[in-house]
Design a protein around this motif. Structure first.
Motif, PDB file in Angstrom:
ATOM      1  N   GLY A  43     -27.339  37.012   6.519  1.00  0.00           N
ATOM      2  CA  GLY A  43     -28.133  35.588   7.210  1.00  0.00           C
ATOM      3  C   GLY A  43     -29.164  35.138   6.378  1.00  0.00           C
ATOM      4  O   GLY A  43     -29.576  34.147   6.119  1.00  0.00           O
ATOM      5  N   GLY A  44     -30.151  36.137   6.029  1.00  0.00           N
ATOM      6  CA  GLY A  44     -31.162  35.584   4.999  1.00  0.00           C
ATOM      7  C   GLY A  44     -30.907  35.135   3.775  1.00  0.00           C
ATOM      8  O   GLY A  44     -31.474  34.089   3.355  1.00  0.00           O
ATOM      9  N   TYR A  45     -29.839  35.609   3.178  1.00  0.00           N
ATOM     10  CA  TYR A  45     -29.436  34.812   1.910  1.00  0.00           C
ATOM     11  C   TYR A  45     -28.869  33.146   2.239  1.00  0.00           C
ATOM     12  O   TYR A  45     -29.294  32.377   1.570  1.00  0.00           O
ATOM     13  N   ALA A  46     -27.900  33.383   3.417  1.00  0.00           N
ATOM     14  CA  ALA A  46     -27.784  31.758   3.427  1.00  0.00           C
ATOM     15  C   ALA A  46     -28.776  30.973   3.842  1.00  0.00           C
ATOM     16  O   ALA A  46     -28.688  29.900   3.307  1.00  0.00           O
TER      17      ALA A  46
ATOM     18  N   GLU B 239     -25.425  24.268   8.148  1.00  0.00           N
ATOM     19  CA  GLU B 239     -25.484  24.166   6.942  1.00  0.00           C
ATOM     20  C   GLU B 239     -25.341  25.499   6.059  1.00  0.00           C
ATOM     21  O   GLU B 239     -24.735  25.889   5.188  1.00  0.00           O
ATOM     22  N   ALA B 240     -25.925  26.790   6.787  1.00  0.00           N
ATOM     23  CA  ALA B 240     -25.963  28.258   6.550  1.00  0.00           C
ATOM     24  C   ALA B 240     -24.688  28.596   6.641  1.00  0.00           C
ATOM     25  O   ALA B 240     -24.612  29.973   6.031  1.00  0.00           O
ATOM     26  N   GLN B 241     -23.928  28.189   7.518  1.00  0.00           N
ATOM     27  CA  GLN B 241     -22.775  28.931   8.148  1.00  0.00           C
ATOM     28  C   GLN B 241     -21.876  29.480   7.110  1.00  0.00           C
ATOM     29  O   GLN B 241     -21.340  30.473   6.861  1.00  0.00           O
ATOM     30  N   HIS B 242     -21.333  28.312   6.168  1.00  0.00           N
ATOM     31  CA  HIS B 242     -20.395  28.504   5.259  1.00  0.00           C
ATOM     32  C   HIS B 242     -20.716  29.506   4.098  1.00  0.00           C
ATOM     33  O   HIS B 242     -20.017  30.003   3.239  1.00  0.00           O
ATOM     34  N   LEU B 243     -22.336  29.630   4.133  1.00  0.00           N
ATOM     35  CA  LEU B 243     -22.434  30.919   2.934  1.00  0.00           C
ATOM     36  C   LEU B 243     -22.918  32.275   3.542  1.00  0.00           C
ATOM     37  O   LEU B 243     -23.372  33.111   2.777  1.00  0.00           O
ATOM     38  N   CYS B 244     -22.548  32.511   4.715  1.00  0.00           N
ATOM     39  CA  CYS B 244     -22.756  33.682   5.275  1.00  0.00           C
ATOM     40  C   CYS B 244     -21.291  34.220   5.943  1.00  0.00           C
ATOM     41  O   CYS B 244     -20.664  33.460   6.227  1.00  0.00           O
ATOM     42  N   ASP B 245     -21.292  35.529   5.871  1.00  0.00           N
ATOM     43  CA  ASP B 245     -20.133  36.359   6.520  1.00  0.00           C
ATOM     44  C   ASP B 245     -20.127  36.472   7.982  1.00  0.00           C
ATOM     45  O   ASP B 245     -19.051  36.548   8.433  1.00  0.00           O
ATOM     46  N   LYS B 246     -21.444  36.319   8.546  1.00  0.00           N
ATOM     47  CA  LYS B 246     -21.560  36.629   9.949  1.00  0.00           C
ATOM     48  C   LYS B 246     -21.842  35.127  10.743  1.00  0.00           C
ATOM     49  O   LYS B 246     -22.482  34.337   9.848  1.00  0.00           O
TER      50      LYS B 246
ATOM     51  N   ASP C 177     -29.250  30.297  -8.752  1.00  0.00           N
ATOM     52  CA  ASP C 177     -28.809  30.552 -10.354  1.00  0.00           C
ATOM     53  C   ASP C 177     -27.978  31.745 -10.129  1.00  0.00           C
ATOM     54  O   ASP C 177     -26.799  31.473 -10.798  1.00  0.00           O
ATOM     55  N   GLY C 178     -27.837  32.683  -9.388  1.00  0.00           N
ATOM     56  CA  GLY C 178     -26.772  33.650  -9.283  1.00  0.00           C
ATOM     57  C   GLY C 178     -25.485  33.104  -8.968  1.00  0.00           C
ATOM     58  O   GLY C 178     -24.383  33.779  -8.824  1.00  0.00           O
ATOM     59  N   GLU C 179     -25.521  32.231  -7.980  1.00  0.00           N
ATOM     60  CA  GLU C 179     -24.568  31.514  -7.173  1.00  0.00           C
ATOM     61  C   GLU C 179     -23.482  30.619  -8.088  1.00  0.00           C
ATOM     62  O   GLU C 179     -22.273  30.333  -8.083  1.00  0.00           O
ATOM     63  N   ARG C 180     -24.309  29.837  -9.345  1.00  0.00           N
ATOM     64  CA  ARG C 180     -23.558  28.992 -10.025  1.00  0.00           C
ATOM     65  C   ARG C 180     -23.095  29.669 -11.190  1.00  0.00           C
ATOM     66  O   ARG C 180     -23.767  30.696 -11.785  1.00  0.00           O
ATOM     67  N   PRO C 181     -22.072  29.457 -11.750  1.00  0.00           N
ATOM     68  CA  PRO C 181     -21.017  28.681 -11.220  1.00  0.00           C
ATOM     69  C   PRO C 181     -19.749  28.971 -10.688  1.00  0.00           C
ATOM     70  O   PRO C 181     -19.088  28.680  -9.724  1.00  0.00           O
ATOM     71  N   THR C 182     -19.815  30.365 -11.105  1.00  0.00           N
ATOM     72  CA  THR C 182     -18.516  31.186 -10.827  1.00  0.00           C
ATOM     73  C   THR C 182     -18.454  31.337  -9.253  1.00  0.00           C
ATOM     74  O   THR C 182     -17.348  31.015  -8.606  1.00  0.00           O
ATOM     75  N   ASP C 183     -19.808  31.833  -8.661  1.00  0.00           N
ATOM     76  CA  ASP C 183     -19.491  32.244  -7.281  1.00  0.00           C
ATOM     77  C   ASP C 183     -19.296  30.974  -6.418  1.00  0.00           C
ATOM     78  O   ASP C 183     -18.779  31.311  -5.307  1.00  0.00           O
ATOM     79  N   ARG C 184     -19.780  29.906  -6.877  1.00  0.00           N
ATOM     80  CA  ARG C 184     -19.861  28.807  -5.772  1.00  0.00           C
ATOM     81  C   ARG C 184     -18.408  28.314  -5.899  1.00  0.00           C
ATOM     82  O   ARG C 184     -17.646  27.759  -4.885  1.00  0.00           O
ATOM     83  N   GLY C 185     -17.517  28.276  -7.126  1.00  0.00           N
ATOM     84  CA  GLY C 185     -16.201  27.714  -7.097  1.00  0.00           C
ATOM     85  C   GLY C 185     -15.584  28.912  -6.349  1.00  0.00           C
ATOM     86  O   GLY C 185     -14.333  28.348  -5.492  1.00  0.00           O
ATOM     87  N   GLU C 186     -15.678  30.161  -6.232  1.00  0.00           N
ATOM     88  CA  GLU C 186     -14.949  31.129  -5.352  1.00  0.00           C
ATOM     89  C   GLU C 186     -15.214  30.862  -3.902  1.00  0.00           C
ATOM     90  O   GLU C 186     -14.341  30.953  -3.263  1.00  0.00           O
ATOM     91  N   GLN C 187     -16.319  30.359  -3.535  1.00  0.00           N
ATOM     92  CA  GLN C 187     -16.543  29.909  -2.215  1.00  0.00           C
ATOM     93  C   GLN C 187     -15.946  28.792  -1.629  1.00  0.00           C
ATOM     94  O   GLN C 187     -15.411  28.697  -0.472  1.00  0.00           O
TER      95      GLN C 187
ATOM     96  N   ASP D 225     -14.512  36.781  10.416  1.00  0.00           N
ATOM     97  CA  ASP D 225     -15.405  35.859  11.220  1.00  0.00           C
ATOM     98  C   ASP D 225     -14.666  34.518  11.769  1.00  0.00           C
ATOM     99  O   ASP D 225     -14.731  33.504  11.328  1.00  0.00           O
ATOM    100  N   GLU D 226     -14.107  34.750  12.988  1.00  0.00           N
ATOM    101  CA  GLU D 226     -13.478  33.609  13.508  1.00  0.00           C
ATOM    102  C   GLU D 226     -14.273  32.710  13.669  1.00  0.00           C
ATOM    103  O   GLU D 226     -14.084  31.354  13.967  1.00  0.00           O
ATOM    104  N   GLU D 227     -15.583  32.995  14.309  1.00  0.00           N
ATOM    105  CA  GLU D 227     -16.646  32.121  14.970  1.00  0.00           C
ATOM    106  C   GLU D 227     -16.887  31.069  13.599  1.00  0.00           C
ATOM    107  O   GLU D 227     -17.075  29.975  13.867  1.00  0.00           O
ATOM    108  N   GLY D 228     -17.005  31.537  12.491  1.00  0.00           N
ATOM    109  CA  GLY D 228     -17.303  30.655  11.353  1.00  0.00           C
ATOM    110  C   GLY D 228     -16.311  29.560  11.141  1.00  0.00           C
ATOM    111  O   GLY D 228     -16.538  28.494  10.931  1.00  0.00           O
ATOM    112  N   GLU D 229     -14.918  30.223  11.168  1.00  0.00           N
ATOM    113  CA  GLU D 229     -13.921  29.223  10.785  1.00  0.00           C
ATOM    114  C   GLU D 229     -13.868  28.415  12.146  1.00  0.00           C
ATOM    115  O   GLU D 229     -13.775  27.043  11.732  1.00  0.00           O
TER     116      GLU D 229
END
Length: 610
Positions: free
Chosen positions: A152-155, A181-188, A238-248, A270-274
């Protein structure tokens, strides 16, 4: 004659600031763990830490700490368990008034299948770590807080950072906008807690605020990054780009496919996020795979990007009953309320309401998910009708102690457009109240005519339940063909230009708040702004209603601004008439010279008032 030996004055070593450093360190660890999880017990541990720091004597065990303030059975039991573990690992004669190994606790015992490795792991000494100087430096270095990836804090940090990078952006986000906006960056989920838990990913925001990474200001709350938070979020980005963002992006475009590798089925996905993503994206799904920084500016600034809707037939109208109406006090009458609702086949739910006694929500119908024990929790939108129930004796008491005006003021500001006062007559008991009946009738008339509430008078509990039953059936019929849209009150204000029940179109949309946002915004003892405290203070003056307080605040938002206005006046007469021409209410009447003079005397008189 030989010279006398030189006498060294002062202590040989500095005494620790607390004579119980071991207990202090354990409580600090417990507080930090609770803060990391967003638990409110962190404040309990912090109070215990403050009490322990003030205690000047050493404690031999946790039971002795019960004499201290904020030390209950639970904290003492936890400290005793840790103390027994400490004795077991370091021997029964271990000193508990100093920290072992130069200020750090030893690691817990490590066990393995080998019988020769049952002893606790020994920590390296200062020489083994490279000398005492390096040891002191390591001990003084504070570990930096970095949220776990896709937590949650990361997102939240990433969402605020990307908002700050948009040219011409506001530099802050409201709660619902930030959650979306933070939901798709978080698993919860940020909206619905996991099964068996009452915490969502949003709980981590308190930790970010405590760590001085996120700043919370204004009311409604605005969230922005501090300098420390901006630096940390930039590193995370910076750690999110570029590979991690493409995976997301691939994961968002192919939800549920090969997220955990081949042959792995996640039963706690996480059905709620979907569900939130599917309901909030554009109809064609064009924007589903875009990150916030990649969206066009028009989409980013439009509040409709955060809308979620409930189509006709996908929800039920449910009556919500405040739990105070069913517990405590006159148990027989309150149980009669529940029995009458059940007898009338009314769908109701008992929960805590921070304002009002009854309201209605449109609850989304959800189906059980294969592989999950319980079905996911459906979204709930609050309808525009809220009821405050009063018995005549309760009405009399609330007028005397001032709760009556405060409750009306909070009902007006809760965001719902149809407040209702349900007044129960007490029959012959109404004649034995401390206020005359004419005063009570005048209060009800003022509530309906001046404040704009609808007042419904009934005789007893059965008639109250009959009214609730009729209202539930009426609202069910009224909303059965409506498409309900959830919009944030923070983003659009009340946002209700048209009545939900009116309109010529066959299927008009109704803009409603989510129940979570409504109930959190109606908390009575939440942190208040200076203007809100000023308004509450004004309403304590006899004859100054909520409408009058709001009118004064529109001209002078704080007490400081009002005092400055008084100082700029040239005479006493001008000061006394400063507020007399302020208009209030629907009729735009003036406050008048008498009330203006009273306020001037209250805030500008030195000494006691005469």
């Amino acid at each position: 004659m030989p010279a006398p030996p030189q006498v060294r004055l002062g202590r040989k070593r500095a005494l620790p600031p607390c004579p119980n450093p071991l207990f202090l360190q354990w409580l600090t660890e417990l507080r930090d763990q609770a803060a990391e999880r967003g638990q409110k017990t962190q404040y309990v541990y912090q109070k215990a830490i403050s009490s322990l720091k003030k205690y000047p004597l050493p404690l031999q065990n946790a039971r002795e700490a019960k004499i201290l303030q904020n030390f209950g059975d639970g904290i003492c039991r936890i400290l005793d368990e840790r103390l027994q573990r400490h004795y077991k690992e370091n021997g029964p004669d271990a000193n508990i008034h100093t920290l072992p190994d130069g200020g750090k606790l030893p690691l817990p015992a490590r066990h393995s299948n080998d019988n020769n490795s049952l002893a606790p792991t020994k920590r390296p000494s200062g020489k083994e770590r490279g000398g005492g100087k390096e040891k002191g430096v390591a001990r003084g270095r504070k570990r930096e807080y970095v949220p776990q990836k896709r937590s949650g804090g990361y997102a939240v940090l990433l969402a605020l950072y990307r908002e700050s990078q948009i040219p011409g952006g506001k530099g802050f986000m409201f709660k619902l906008q930030l959650q979306t906006e933070a939901q798709h960056l978080c698993d919860k989920s940020f909206f619905v807690p996991d099964v068996g838990s009452k915490y969502t990913a949003w709980s981590s925001v308190s930790t970010l605020i405590q760590k001085d990474l996120v700043l919370k200001t204004h009311n409604p709350a605005r969230y922005s990054l501090t300098e420390l938070g901006l630096a940390l979020a930039e590193r995370l980005e910076d750690g999110e780009r570029p590979t991690d963002r493409g995976e997301q992006q691939d994961r968002r475009s192919e939800v549920g496919e090969e997220d955990d590798g081949p042959g792995v089925v996640d039963l706690t996905a996480d059905e709620e996020g979907e569900k939130i993503e599917e309901a909030c994206v554009a109809p064609e799904g064009v924007l589903a795979g875009l990150c916030p920084s990649e969206k066009p500016p028009a989409v980013e600034t439009n509040s409709r990007s955060s809308e979620c809707s409930l189509s006709p037939g996908s929800y039920d109208i449910v009556l919500c009953v405040d739990f105070i109406e069913t517990t405590g006090g006159s148990t027989a009458c309150k149980q009669e309320l529940v029995k009458e609702l059940q007898r009338n086949s009314v769908t109701f739910d008992i929960r805590k309401l921070n304002v009002g006694d009854f309201l209605w929500v449109a609850r989304e119908r959800v189906s059980p998910v294969q592989g999950q024990l319980r079905p996911p929790q459906g979204r709930e939108l609050v309808l525009d009708y809220i009821i405050e129930r009063k018995r005549m004796d309760d009405l009399c008491g609330s007028i005397i102690d001032g709760r009556f005006r405060e409750q009306k003021f909070r009902l007006k500001r809760c965001g719902l457009q149809k407040p209702i006062y349900l007044v129960e007559e007490c029959g012959s008991a109404a004649a034995h109240l401390s206020l005359p009946e004419t005063t009570l009738k005048q209060a009800m008339v003022n509530t309906q005519v001046v404040d704009g509430f609808f007042v419904k008078r009934v005789q007893n509990v059965k008639e109250s339940v009959a009214y609730l039953t009729v209202m539930t059936r009426y609202l069910t019929r009224l909303y059965q063909n409506r498409t309900l849209v959830c919009r944030s009150r923070e983003l659009e204000g009340d946002g209700r230009n048209e009545e939900c029940g009116g309109g010529e179109r066959p299927n008009p949309s109704c803009s409603l708040m989510s129940f979570i946002e409504f109930n959190q915004g109606a908390v009575k003892n939440k942190c208040q702004t200076v203007g809100e405290v000023f308004a509450r203070q004004l309403m304590q003056i006899s004859g100054l209603s909520g409408d009058k307080a709001v009118a004064i605040l529109e001209r002078y938002a704080t007490l400081h601004s009002l005092r400055n206005a008084y100082e700029q006046c040239h005479s006493e007469t001008e000061k006394e008439k400063l507020l007399s021409s302020i208009q209030y209410g629907k009729l735009k009447r003036n406050l008048g010279p008498a009330l203006s003079r009273t306020l001037y005397q209250l805030y500008c008189t030195n000494g006691a008032l005469t």
